[in-house]
Design a protein around this motif. Structure first.
Motif: not given
Length: 63
Positions: A5-9
């Motif tokens: 899971t990647i969270e970011g802009p």
């Protein structure tokens, strides 16, 4: 199946997004000793209006 899971802009460029998930998939497949088809990548993108640091929205901090 491993889940990354990647969270970011937001990553607006689709080719950049494709390259990122390809590289993450390859790295995880190698680390786990599994095929690429077993890897799941979830991208969660947030806008500056939906993220706060120190009680302030990012959209307000960058004015």
């Amino acid at each position: 199946m491993p889940i990354i899971t990647i969270e970011g802009p937001e990553i607006k460029d689709l080719d950049t997004r494709r390259a990122m998930v390809r590289e993450l998939t390859d790295a995880a497949a190698k680390a786990y000793g599994l095929s690429r088809e077993k890897m799941i990548v979830l991208i969660r993108e947030s806008t500056p209006e939906r993220v706060a640091v120190g009680g302030e929205l990012l959209v307000d901090l960058h004015k």
